[in-house]
Every structure is written in C-alpha cells, then in structure tokens.
Scaffold this active site. Structure first.
Site, mmCIF file in Angstrom:
data_model
loop_
_atom_site.group_PDB
_atom_site.id
_atom_site.type_symbol
_atom_site.label_atom_id
_atom_site.label_comp_id
_atom_site.label_asym_id
_atom_site.label_seq_id
_atom_site.Cartn_x
_atom_site.Cartn_y
_atom_site.Cartn_z
ATOM 1 N N LYS A 112 14.559 12.655 3.656
ATOM 2 C CA LYS A 112 13.754 13.997 3.871
ATOM 3 C C LYS A 112 14.523 15.050 3.058
ATOM 4 O O LYS A 112 13.669 15.677 2.299
ATOM 5 C CB LYS A 112 14.010 14.337 5.095
ATOM 6 C CG LYS A 112 12.974 13.326 6.218
ATOM 7 C CD LYS A 112 12.965 13.931 7.606
ATOM 8 C CE LYS A 112 11.921 13.149 8.428
ATOM 9 N NZ LYS A 112 12.215 13.361 9.673
ATOM 10 N N LYS A 191 -3.328 0.333 2.841
ATOM 11 C CA LYS A 191 -2.836 0.443 4.052
ATOM 12 C C LYS A 191 -3.514 1.845 4.384
ATOM 13 O O LYS A 191 -3.511 2.849 3.886
ATOM 14 C CB LYS A 191 -1.446 0.558 4.155
ATOM 15 C CG LYS A 191 -0.907 0.749 5.598
ATOM 16 C CD LYS A 191 0.584 1.140 5.390
ATOM 17 C CE LYS A 191 0.891 2.629 6.184
ATOM 18 N NZ LYS A 191 0.922 2.829 7.414
ATOM 19 N N LYS A 194 -2.526 8.373 7.528
ATOM 20 C CA LYS A 194 -2.825 9.560 7.513
ATOM 21 C C LYS A 194 -2.760 10.067 6.222
ATOM 22 O O LYS A 194 -3.721 10.948 5.498
ATOM 23 C CB LYS A 194 -2.032 10.386 8.304
ATOM 24 C CG LYS A 194 -2.034 9.969 9.813
ATOM 25 C CD LYS A 194 -1.476 11.026 10.889
ATOM 26 C CE LYS A 194 0.142 10.490 10.930
ATOM 27 N NZ LYS A 194 0.653 9.646 11.544
HETATM 28 P P1 ATP Z 1 2.072 8.548 7.287
HETATM 29 O O1 ATP Z 1 0.737 8.598 6.149
HETATM 30 O O2 ATP Z 1 2.396 9.944 7.613
HETATM 31 O O3 ATP Z 1 2.946 7.704 7.109
HETATM 32 P P2 ATP Z 1 0.761 6.882 8.966
HETATM 33 O O4 ATP Z 1 -0.790 6.762 9.150
HETATM 34 O O5 ATP Z 1 1.427 5.547 8.137
HETATM 35 O O6 ATP Z 1 1.449 8.071 8.694
HETATM 36 P P3 ATP Z 1 2.950 6.731 10.867
HETATM 37 O O7 ATP Z 1 3.178 7.926 11.975
HETATM 38 O O8 ATP Z 1 3.660 6.632 9.945
HETATM 39 O O9 ATP Z 1 1.376 6.465 10.484
HETATM 40 O O10 ATP Z 1 3.160 5.403 11.945
HETATM 41 C C1 ATP Z 1 2.708 5.639 13.318
HETATM 42 C C2 ATP Z 1 2.859 3.857 13.825
HETATM 43 O O11 ATP Z 1 1.637 3.562 13.399
HETATM 44 C C3 ATP Z 1 3.838 3.121 13.295
HETATM 45 O O12 ATP Z 1 4.327 2.332 14.309
HETATM 46 C C4 ATP Z 1 3.141 2.230 12.204
HETATM 47 O O13 ATP Z 1 3.729 1.091 11.854
HETATM 48 C C5 ATP Z 1 1.574 2.201 12.744
HETATM 49 N N1 ATP Z 1 0.608 2.176 11.452
HETATM 50 C C6 ATP Z 1 0.702 3.317 10.766
HETATM 51 N N2 ATP Z 1 -0.370 2.746 9.992
HETATM 52 C C7 ATP Z 1 -0.854 1.444 10.072
HETATM 53 C C8 ATP Z 1 -1.732 0.525 9.674
HETATM 54 N N3 ATP Z 1 -2.334 0.734 8.443
HETATM 55 N N4 ATP Z 1 -1.784 -0.604 10.147
HETATM 56 C C9 ATP Z 1 -0.887 -1.064 11.074
HETATM 57 N N5 ATP Z 1 0.023 -0.134 11.859
HETATM 58 C C10 ATP Z 1 -0.008 0.952 11.278
HETATM 59 MG MG MG Z 2 3.381 5.764 7.900
#
Ligand code: ATP
Ligand code: MG
Length: 312
Positions: A112, A191, A194
């Site tokens: 961070k 993948k 967000k």
């Molecule tokens: P960011 O882009 O901010 O990293 P993110 O969409 O990857 O957000 P996170 O908040 O990092 O979401 O992840 C929350 C949970 O969702 C975690 O347990 C992560 O492993 C799961 N997760 C996130 N994206 C996926 C995906 N594409 N497929 C499966 N699991 C996911």
């Molecule tokens: Mg993530």
C-alpha cells in the site's frame, strides 16, 4: 462442538459475479459447519475511508450483500467491529508485545505504501487489530483470500507472544483458503475484477446484465465461444449446455442472449432478497449481533485483564 470461525467483511464497491462464485457462494456453503462470526471491519476501513456517509453506506451494503447471498443472520453472528470496544483494547496489548521490525515485514503495508497510500500508524498496526479480531473469539478457522495469508501468521505470532509472556490464553488460528470455482473471466476475457471494468454486476438490473453479457469478447477460432461458455457453466448444468451449444453452433448472439437470460434467472431471487432488506433490518441485525459478540469478547477480555494485571 463446532469450531469457531471468524471472517472480516470489507465492502469495497459493487460486487460482481466473480466475487460471488469465487468467495461468497463457497462461504455460504460452509459457514453453518462452524460457529460463525461475520465482522464488518469498519475500524479497519478507517485506514482508507475518511467520509462518514461513505462509511455508513458501505457498512449497510456489505451486510445486505452477504445476507442476500445466503448468510442467515440467525445462523451466524453478524456484527460491527466498532460495536465491541474490546477489539481495540486487545490490539493495544498485542502492539506492546510485537516489535516494529516484525510489523515492517507486512506485505500489505509495504504494497500500500508503495502505491502511494499514506503510511499512517493505523495502516502499520492493522495486523494487530486483525489479530485481536480473531483471538478475542478463540476463532480457530479464518477464511481468507490468498493475499491475507500473512495476516493470519501475524495473528498466530500475537497469540504465541502472549502465551509465552503470560501463559496459555489464546488459540493460534489457521487460515482457510476457500476453494472457489477458480477464476471467473470478465467480459474482456481477463480475470473479472472491479478495477478492470470488465464485470457482470451481481445485483445489477436485467438491462445492465444484458448489456455486460452482450459485450463479452468472443473469438471465432474454436468450437464454441469460450468466454461465454466459462460463465455459462456457472449457472447451468453441463448437460443442458451441451444441447444448447450444439444447436447454436456459430450463433454467438443467440448464445449470449441465452446466457443473459440464464444469469438473470439465477440472480433474480438474490436480487429480490437484497431489495427486500431495509437499512433498518441491517441495523437490527447488527444490534443483535453486537450483543452476542460483546458477550463473548467481554468474557475473554476479563480473563486477559486479570492475566496482564490491569484489573485489580
Ligand atoms: P480489485 O479489482 O479491487 O482487486 P476484485 O474484483 O478482484 O477487486 P476483491 O475484492 O479483490 O475483488 O476480491 C474479493 C473476493 O472475490 C476474493 O476472495 C477474491 O478471490 C474473489 N474474486 C475476485 N475476483 C474473482 C474472479 N474473477 N473469479 C473468482 N473469484 C474472484
Ligand atoms: Mg482482487
């Protein structure tokens, strides 16, 4: 006797179906096997959020998301961290036991700060507040993403340091890396994330889902549009898909329309459930949860105060 489980909920924006199939759904499938504690980590959120109305909204949203996804508040203690002051009290005790060089090894802190986030003392001490969150409830099982593994090691170290200094008091916890469905691809084939803006929203409207699905990138080199299929198999059986994809070979538009319909049918009950949960329902859930959590946390902290000598 069921083992105790604790997990921290951080609301970090609108959930997508990757979050659901990768994290929420597997959680809803196991939480009843434990005495489960779901903690809304509002004090942790203060390390990044400095706007009261955003924090309030996030707290309400994350509880709605989890309950709509299938967590029954009667079968888990859903509570807010700041409602149980023992968390910060115990964190301080741990901070007096671990060293600065030890905390300096924290990956999350280093990452961070490298990203330009202000290195506040709160961000630095975060792992000891998290250790307190877990150890206060004698939670043996902590479901986390791979990126949180080190924080559980930190909690174990806090438990060990305390036990060594004062005698056996805390149970060293274990991380539990949930087996989700693997990586759910986003509309661009990467993948779903967000931060990549390639998501299919979990609680979006029919139109939003339709729009996202129609934008899925396809390539015509293979037998079937793999990006469409990879999402489709999450909401429909292989047998049904076999027929559908055979009958619509090469007709990508039809397949996408079918996928949008199937996602919508799958999500409708969850969406309706979420819409039916009011802010007052959330406040009641958290009020009830706080009472149950406090009962446990205060008993544990009474023991700790005796052991360390702050209670006379
Ligand atoms: P960011 O882009 O901010 O990293 P993110 O969409 O990857 O957000 P996170 O908040 O990092 O979401 O992840 C929350 C949970 O969702 C975690 O347990 C992560 O492993 C799961 N997760 C996130 N994206 C996926 C995906 N594409 N497929 C499966 N699991 C996911
Ligand atoms: Mg993530």
């Amino acid at each position: 006797m069921k083992k105790r489980l604790l997990t921290g909920l951080q609301s970090s924006g609108t959930l997508h179906i990757g979050n659901y199939f990768g994290a929420l759904k597997p959680f809803t499938e196991i939480y009843r096997d434990y005495e489960s504690h779901l903690m809304v980590a509002d004090l942790h959120a203060l390390t990044t959020i400095r706007d009261a109305s955003s924090l309030r909204k996030n707290i309400i949203d994350v509880v709605k998301d989890y309950v709509a996804s299938g967590v029954d508040p009667r079968e888990a203690i859903i509570f807010k961290q700041s409602d149980v002051p023992e968390h910060t009290e115990l964190a301080w005790v741990f901070e007096c036991l671990v060293t600065v060089p030890f905390l300096m090894q924290g990956h999350a802190y280093k990452d961070k700060v490298a990203k330009g986030i202000e290195p506040t003392a709160g961000l630095f001490n975060y792992p000891m507040l998290m250790a307190a969150d877990i150890l206060l409830y004698d939670a043996e099982v902590v479901p986390v993403g791979e990126d949180q593994r080190q924080h559980i090691e930190y909690a174990r170290e806090a438990a060990n340091k305390f036990n060594l200094a004062y005698g056996d008091t805390f149970v060293p916890p274990q991380e539990m890396i949930l087996a989700g469905v693997g990586v759910v691809p986003g509309t661009d084939g990467q993948k779903m994330s967000k931060s990549y803006k390639n998501t299919i929203p979990l609680f979006g409207t029919t139109e939003e889902i339709q729009k996202a699905v129609m934008s899925i990138v396809t390539d015509s080199s293979g037998e079937r549009p793999e990006n469409v299929y990879a999402i489709h198999r999450l909401v429909k059986s292989d047998a049904e898909l076999e027929v559908l994809y055979r009958e619509n070979k090469g007709k990508y538009k039809n397949l996408k329309e079918a996928l949008a319909d199937d996602i919508n049918s799958f999500l409708t009950p969850m969406r309706e459930k979420r819409a039916s949960i009011t802010d007052d329902d959330v406040k009641n859930i958290l009020h009830e949860g706080a009472m149950r959590a406090r009962e446990r946390a205060s008993a544990k902290m009474r023991t700790v105060r005796k052991i360390i000598g702050t209670s006379l």
